[in-house]
Design an enzyme around this catalytic site. Structure first.
Site, PDB file in Angstrom:
ATOM      1  N   SER A 125       0.828  -1.206   0.000  1.00 23.68           N
ATOM      2  CA  SER A 125       0.000   0.000   0.000  1.00 23.68           C
ATOM      3  C   SER A 125       0.862   1.254   0.000  1.00 23.68           C
ATOM      4  CB  SER A 125      -0.872   0.002   1.262  1.00 23.68           C
ATOM      5  OG  SER A 125      -1.442   1.280   1.476  1.00 23.68           O
ATOM      6  N   TYR A 150      -2.170  -0.496  10.360  1.00 25.27           N
ATOM      7  CA  TYR A 150      -2.407  -1.094   9.035  1.00 25.27           C
ATOM      8  C   TYR A 150      -1.199  -0.834   8.124  1.00 25.27           C
ATOM      9  CZ  TYR A 150      -3.719  -1.239   4.171  1.00 25.27           C
ATOM     10  OH  TYR A 150      -3.716  -1.467   2.815  1.00 25.27           O
ATOM     11  N   LYS A 154       1.963  -3.410   6.713  1.00 32.48           N
ATOM     12  CA  LYS A 154       2.384  -3.573   5.306  1.00 32.48           C
ATOM     13  C   LYS A 154       3.891  -3.346   5.177  1.00 32.48           C
ATOM     14  CE  LYS A 154      -1.614  -4.387   3.303  1.00 32.48           C
ATOM     15  NZ  LYS A 154      -1.890  -5.679   2.630  1.00 32.48           N
TER      16      LYS A 154
HETATM   17  C1  WQD Z   1      -9.558   9.618   0.855  1.00 35.91           C
HETATM   18  C2  WQD Z   1      -9.804  11.107   1.063  1.00 35.91           C
HETATM   19  C3  WQD Z   1     -10.122  11.720   3.362  1.00 35.91           C
HETATM   20  C4  WQD Z   1     -13.927   9.576   3.871  1.00 35.91           C
HETATM   21  C5  WQD Z   1      -6.984   4.602   2.583  1.00 35.91           C
HETATM   22  C6  WQD Z   1      -6.058   3.751   3.428  1.00 35.91           C
HETATM   23  C7  WQD Z   1      -5.835   2.449   2.867  1.00 35.91           C
HETATM   24  C8  WQD Z   1      -5.561   2.468   1.387  1.00 35.91           C
HETATM   25  C9  WQD Z   1      -6.247   3.580   0.628  1.00 35.91           C
HETATM   26  C10 WQD Z   1      -5.181   0.205   0.748  1.00 35.91           C
HETATM   27  C11 WQD Z   1      -9.062  11.676   2.268  1.00 35.91           C
HETATM   28  C12 WQD Z   1     -11.387  11.977   2.557  1.00 35.91           C
HETATM   29  C13 WQD Z   1     -12.757  10.091   3.336  1.00 35.91           C
HETATM   30  C14 WQD Z   1     -14.964  10.474   4.251  1.00 35.91           C
HETATM   31  C15 WQD Z   1     -13.625  12.322   3.524  1.00 35.91           C
HETATM   32  N1  WQD Z   1      -6.050   1.243   0.844  1.00 35.91           N
HETATM   33  N2  WQD Z   1     -12.617  11.433   3.162  1.00 35.91           N
HETATM   34  N3  WQD Z   1     -14.766  11.819   4.054  1.00 35.91           N
HETATM   35  O1  WQD Z   1      -7.247   7.521   3.797  1.00 35.91           O
HETATM   36  O2  WQD Z   1      -6.407   8.103   1.421  1.00 35.91           O
HETATM   37  O3  WQD Z   1      -6.323   5.777   2.219  1.00 35.91           O
HETATM   38  O4  WQD Z   1      -7.363   3.953   1.390  1.00 35.91           O
HETATM   39  O5  WQD Z   1      -4.052   0.210   1.049  1.00 35.91           O
HETATM   40  O6  WQD Z   1      -7.011   1.713   3.142  1.00 35.91           O
HETATM   41  O7  WQD Z   1      -4.789   4.314   3.506  1.00 35.91           O
HETATM   42  O8  WQD Z   1      -8.527   6.808   1.717  1.00 35.91           O
HETATM   43  O9  WQD Z   1     -10.881   6.927   1.055  1.00 35.91           O
HETATM   44  O10 WQD Z   1     -10.312   7.001   3.535  1.00 35.91           O
HETATM   45  O11 WQD Z   1      -9.790   8.971   2.117  1.00 35.91           O
HETATM   46  O12 WQD Z   1     -13.463  13.552   3.358  1.00 35.91           O
HETATM   47  O13 WQD Z   1     -16.059  10.068   4.762  1.00 35.91           O
HETATM   48  O14 WQD Z   1     -11.186  11.312   1.319  1.00 35.91           O
HETATM   49  O15 WQD Z   1      -9.885  12.774   4.289  1.00 35.91           O
HETATM   50  O16 WQD Z   1      -8.647  13.003   1.941  1.00 35.91           O
HETATM   51  P1  WQD Z   1      -7.097   7.171   2.345  1.00 35.91           P
HETATM   52  P2  WQD Z   1      -9.952   7.363   2.144  1.00 35.91           P
END
Ligand code: WQD
Length: 335
Positions: A125, A150, A154
């Site tokens: 990841s 998490y 990794k």
């Molecule tokens: C994306 C953006 C949030 C939810 C995760 C993990 C990991 C990886 C990729 C596998 C951010 C914003 C989110 C919400 C929001 N997968 N957001 N409101 O945190 O970049 O990464 O997914 O390895 O699982 O690292 O992904 O989709 O949670 O957030 O504003 O209800 O959306 O702040 O900017 P993230 P995400």
């Protein structure tokens, strides 16, 4: 018939990868314990591809049952998707995450050694980069500074694989660092269906669009980005799956090495970009409100995809509209 063992093959990325592997004629044996997936996913993989494969409902931590899979099938290589993957949950349950992700990988690698299987593709990841100093992120970017168990799990497994390769360079290992997987197979039969309230952006948007959730909370609009909201590199899960096909083909073609690749598009989109793209692609409104930042979030993260393009001949094909349309197409089937 020599087979690829896919662990976690009923999961979101695993199921889409099984489809693409079967589509190019690979023979599979799949294991999953359904801790974060459902039995019908296995049926849907077979329905989409028209292909059959052996499936075992086991926990890969169960050494005896895992060895039975190797006894009963001529396994030639392994793609390891099995593991827990919710960032927020990992902060609350670190021991469970390290046992399942790290100990699970160790049991798997030890079993592979016992049966003389040394071709391994690992689902890693972009979280291993922590809060990157520079974007776009290349594979040479510094890793570490992970902000949750998490991501740390990794990183630990990546270190284990580096040490394993140093001890025995007859292994063929590919580490794939995913950016933000989104979307679903165009059939609408498989996709991302998290248990409980979604942590990730796209499934949350989809559930607001379906009326299951009231509105999206945008976690902060005061980041140093074009519109103040978080920027990420969203990659369609089918493109990601095809990246795994390219990786396993590289191992069979060249082998003898440890390779690390970013799997991303090289483009960054903000939270508001994604919300507006989803509304436009599906002609549907997604209510939202600005909320406080989420602890552990970073402002900007996107890939430099050139190494995978050059060495795996991997280029993402799906557009932002495809990601939004396919997400909604799958969500509608859940309603
Ligand atoms: C994306 C953006 C949030 C939810 C995760 C993990 C990991 C990886 C990729 C596998 C951010 C914003 C989110 C919400 C929001 N997968 N957001 N409101 O945190 O970049 O990464 O997914 O390895 O699982 O690292 O992904 O989709 O949670 O957030 O504003 O209800 O959306 O702040 O900017 P993230 P995400």
């Amino acid at each position: 018939m020599k087979k690829i063992l896919v662990t976690g093959g009923a999961g979101y990325i695993g199921s889409h990868t099984c489809v693409e592997l079967l589509n190019v004629g690979k023979e599979l044996v799949v294991i999953d314990n359904f801790s974060n997936s459902k039995p019908e996913v296995i049926d849907n993989i077979k329905k989409i591809t028209g292909k059959d494969f052996k499936f075992y409902e086991i926990d890969y931590l169960d050494r005896e049952k895992l060895e039975k899979v190797f006894e009963e099938n001529e396994v030639e290589s392994v793609i390891n998707f099995a593991g827990f993957k919710a960032v927020g949950e990992s902060v609350a349950k670190p021991v469970e995450y390290y046992i399942n992700n790290v100990s699970g990988a160790l049991v798997l690698l030890e079993t592979m050694k016992k049966y003389g299987i040394k071709k391994f593709v690992f689902s890693s990841s972009a979280t291993v980069y922590g809060d990157p100093e520079v974007v776009p992120i290349t594979e040479d970017s510094e890793v570490g500074g992970t902000t949750n168990p998490y991501g740390t799990s990794k990183l630990m497994i990546e270190q284990i694989l580096q040490d394993l390769y140093k001890s025995d360079n007859s292994w063929d290992i590919v580490i794939l660092r995913y950016f933000n997987p989104v979307g679903a197979h165009s059939s609408g039969l498989i996709g991302e269906n998290p248990q409980g309230i979604p942590n990730n952006l796209m499934p949350y948007i989809a559930q607001v669009a379906s009326g299951k959730l009231k509105e999206l909370s945008v976690f902060g609009n005061d980041y140093n980005t074009k519109d103040g909201t978080g920027v990420r590199d969203y990659i369609h899960v089918v493109d990601l799956a095809i990246g795994h096909v390219k990786a396993i083909e590289k191992i069979y073609r060249e082998g003898k090495g440890l390779y690390i690749y970013n799997l991303g598009t090289g483009k960054g989109y903000s939270v508001l970009d994604m919300l507006k793209a989803f509304e436009k692609a599906n002609n549907i409104e997604v209510p939202y409100k600005i909320a406080p930042r989420r602890p552990g979030d970073i402002a900007t993260c996107f890939a430099d995809p050139r190494k995978a393009e050059k060495e795996l001949e991997f280029r993402t094909q799906k557009s932002l509209e495809d990601m939004c349309r396919d997400t909604w197409n799958f969500q509608k089937n859940l309603m």
